[in-house]
Design a protein around this motif. Structure first.
Motif, PDB file in Angstrom:
ATOM      1  N   GLU A   1       0.814  -1.218   0.000  1.00 48.44           N
ATOM      2  CA  GLU A   1       0.000   0.000   0.000  1.00 48.44           C
ATOM      3  C   GLU A   1       0.845   1.263   0.000  1.00 48.44           C
ATOM      4  O   GLU A   1       0.344   2.355  -0.272  1.00 48.44           O
TER       5      GLU A   1
ATOM      6  N   GLU B   1      -5.791   4.095  -2.612  1.00 50.72           N
ATOM      7  CA  GLU B   1      -6.004   3.354  -1.364  1.00 50.72           C
ATOM      8  C   GLU B   1      -7.467   2.925  -1.276  1.00 50.72           C
ATOM      9  O   GLU B   1      -7.783   1.782  -0.918  1.00 50.72           O
TER      10      GLU B   1
ATOM     11  N   SER C   1      -0.564   5.087   6.219  1.00 49.20           N
ATOM     12  CA  SER C   1      -1.534   4.848   5.150  1.00 49.20           C
ATOM     13  C   SER C   1      -2.945   4.749   5.717  1.00 49.20           C
ATOM     14  O   SER C   1      -3.161   4.278   6.835  1.00 49.20           O
TER      15      SER C   1
ATOM     16  N   PHE D   1      -5.205   2.946   4.129  1.00 42.56           N
ATOM     17  CA  PHE D   1      -5.766   1.770   3.465  1.00 42.56           C
ATOM     18  C   PHE D   1      -6.589   0.916   4.428  1.00 42.56           C
ATOM     19  O   PHE D   1      -7.720   0.514   4.120  1.00 42.56           O
TER      20      PHE D   1
END
Length: 602
Positions: free
Chosen positions: A513, A521, A547, A549
């Motif tokens: 990611e 994402e 991140s 994600f």
């Protein structure tokens, strides 16, 4: 098969614990049968196997044979290939979508009847073995020819430095002629062989360009059909428009006017004329009839919707024309390259024929000389080397003849497989588009390519994005490379699920990611969830980092008790001293991700 990385677990052991009895148990199903296998992580050996509740003390080989029998595979390497390089996308990030050799083998295992697969593998091994044997024999022959060249060269130098009596000189003259002929034969054989290798390479390239030409012709023809359909729509809308402008003209008037203005083409003889085009533009401007030049009454009311539709259609037409133009340019380039290669092949064939004729003449002269070859060491050594080369040439010819017979048989098998691949291309493309377009936000499809690698024919699906073929991993970004490859694997799993009753499998993937931006994402989270909602099992690894994600995927995840689906490596893993300092941060972040998901879940 050979095991690799057998120290994978040992190298990760923590010496603070008792590692003598560590083991791992894997439980899975083959059809309706449940199998568990327990392995020691220290000694890399099978501790026990349980099949449908019955414990078996089996060796590694016995276990392999049991699994093969239940799966219907002939080789355990097939199972290894599917699991390690198709169902698992790990930190090695081995590519399937763009690696022809790898993809072709996986497709054969998944789609070919096992009997055909066994035959295919046997032929591939046979071709590889015979080709290797032929190359080794060719190397032996090359060494023998090199020795002849060295001997001939040394004899020439010797004769240049030594004064010889006339009678002896006459005798040596015959010897020199024999050695010279032998040297010429050796040189010609090397040159002819080099030409053969070059021709083979050209023929492979020719085949590749032929496939490209056929592909571009098909794509161009499809676009031309689309253009024809678009022109029909434009003509209908223009008829509506001009029926409201010209109050007393028949429907066919405007198409005639359009042809004259755009092309300047005479309606009687089809001749194009610039003055004709100029004159009818004037007719158009002053609203006079193209036949009698009488004034045309104009109705002022125009449907604005028709204008919008026409503008959009004409915009689409321009884009379609540009695509057709680009396809034609690509087609022309490939045709030009094809012609150049074909010309090069013809020139090489002429040179090869000339050298072959000369070689026949030299061999005839050598045959005559062999009857009277002197008994001295030098001449007999040359004669022995020549005989050795002739014997090696015969062996090489026989080996390559057998190899080429196997190649022809394999090509027939591959043609059958190619027909099967063509039949499923559209269906598989739709599954690929399902996942790839979710990730990219663009229409995606698959196109089929064929090639020959080391004499072995291969078939490959190639990703296309917005109608443009992405011919290599370098034609897409890093993140696109990873996730389009995953979308390709998901598409194949979906396809098999629809074709095989009660089909269920898994996909394990490392999630890079870090290569994604904010938009993607969200898209990757959607792609993963879409795959899971298609009755598939997906296991993915992810880092706790900056991140978003994980937040996005847990927010969209509908199942309850999301924490039960998480293996928390912060608790299970062996943390470094640096990581231990941030352990509370890790835990807080993970809890916030899972808790937030539970709040939004159903």
């Amino acid at each position: 098969f050979k095991k690799v990385n057998t120290d994978y677990f040992i190298s990760r052991f923590n010496d603070e614990f008792d590692n003598e009895n560590v083991y791992a148990t894997l439980t899975y199903k083959v059809g309706i049968e449940q199998i568990s296998i327990c392995r020691s992580l220290l000694k890399d050996e099978v501790i026990y196997v349980i099949i449908n509740g019955e414990k078996c003390n089996t060796s590694e080989d016995e276990y392999n044979n049991i699994i093969l029998a239940k799966l219907g595979f002939s080789e355990f390497s097939s199972l290894q290939k599917i699991i390690r390089e198709f169902l698992v996308f790990d930190e090695q990030r081995l590519n399937v979508a763009w690696e022809m050799d790898n993809q072709d083998e996986i497709l054969r295992i998944l789609l070919l009847d096992e009997g055909l697969l066994v035959k295919f593998n046997e032929l591939e091994k046979k071709i590889t073995y015979l080709d290797s044997k032929g190359r080794h024999l060719s190397e032996d022959r090359r060494v023998a020819k090199e020795r002849i060249s060295v001997l001939v060269e040394e004899k020439k130098k010797l004769l240049e430095n030594v004064r010889i009596e006339t009678s002896e000189n006459e005798q040596d003259k015959d010897r020199l002629n024999y050695s010279e002929l032998l040297g010429m034969k050796t040189d010609l054989e090397v040159e002819i062989n080099d030409i053969k290798v070059e021709i083979d390479q050209f023929i492979n390239n020719l085949s590749r360009y032929r496939d490209e030409i056929n592909r571009y012709i098909g794509e161009r023809n499809k676009l031309n059909q689309d253009l024809e359909g678009l022109d029909n729509k434009i003509n209908k809308e223009e008829a509506k428009l001009y029926s409201s402008i010209y109050d007393r003209l028949p429907d066919y008037y405007f198409p005639l006017e359009k042809t004259l203005i755009n092309d300047g083409k005479c309606l009687a003889c089809n001749t194009k004329n610039h003055d004709l085009k100029k004159r009818f533009k004037k007719n158009k401007k002053h609203h006079t009839c193209i036949v009698c030049s009488s004034p045309i009454n104009i109705e002022e009311e125009i449907d604005p919707n028709v204008i919008v539709i026409l503008n959009n259609l004409n915009k689409d037409r321009q884009e379609l024309q540009k695509k057709i133009e680009n396809k034609q340019k690509n087609l022309d380039r490939n045709n030009n390259e094809y012609s150049k290669i074909d010309n090069d092949i013809q020139l090489l064939l002429k040179v090869k024929e000339q050298k072959s004729q000369k070689l026949i003449q030299i061999e005839a002269l050598l045959s005559e000389h062999k009857k009277d070859v002197p008994k001295d060491t030098y001449s007999q050594l040359l004669l022995n080397l020549d005989n050795q080369i002739n014997e090696l040439t015969k062996q090489i010819t026989d080996v390559y003849k057998e190899r080429d017979t196997a190649k022809r048989e394999m090509v027939l098998l591959q043609d059958k497989f190619a027909s099967q691949i063509k039949r499923i291309n559209n269906e598989l493309s739709s599954y690929f588009n399902k996942y790839a377009s979710t990730f990219l936000g663009l229409e995606c499809e698959l196109t089929m390519k064929r090639s020959v690698i080391r004499f072995i024919p291969h078939i490959q699906f190639m990703p296309k994005v917005s109608g443009i073929e992405r011919g290599s991993i370098y034609s897409v970004s890093e993140s696109q490379r990873f996730f389009l490859d995953q979308a390709f694997r998901m598409a194949i799993i979906d396809f098999l699920q629809q074709k095989i009753g009660n089909f269920e499998t898994f996909f394990i993937t490392e999630t890079p990611e870090g290569s994604l931006d904010l938009v993607y994402e969200d898209q990757v989270a959607n792609m993963f969830l879409l795959f899971a909602e298609s009755s598939n099992n997906i296991v993915f690894t992810s880092n706790l980092n900056s991140s978003n994600f994980l937040y996005k995927i847990f927010n969209k995840f509908k199942a309850k008790n999301k924490s039960d689906r998480v293996l928390n490596m912060v608790e299970k893993g062996n943390m470094s001293l640096l990581q231990q300092r941030y352990k509370s941060n890790f835990q807080e972040r993970l809890e916030s991700i899972v808790d937030e998901g539970d709040k939004n879940g159903q």
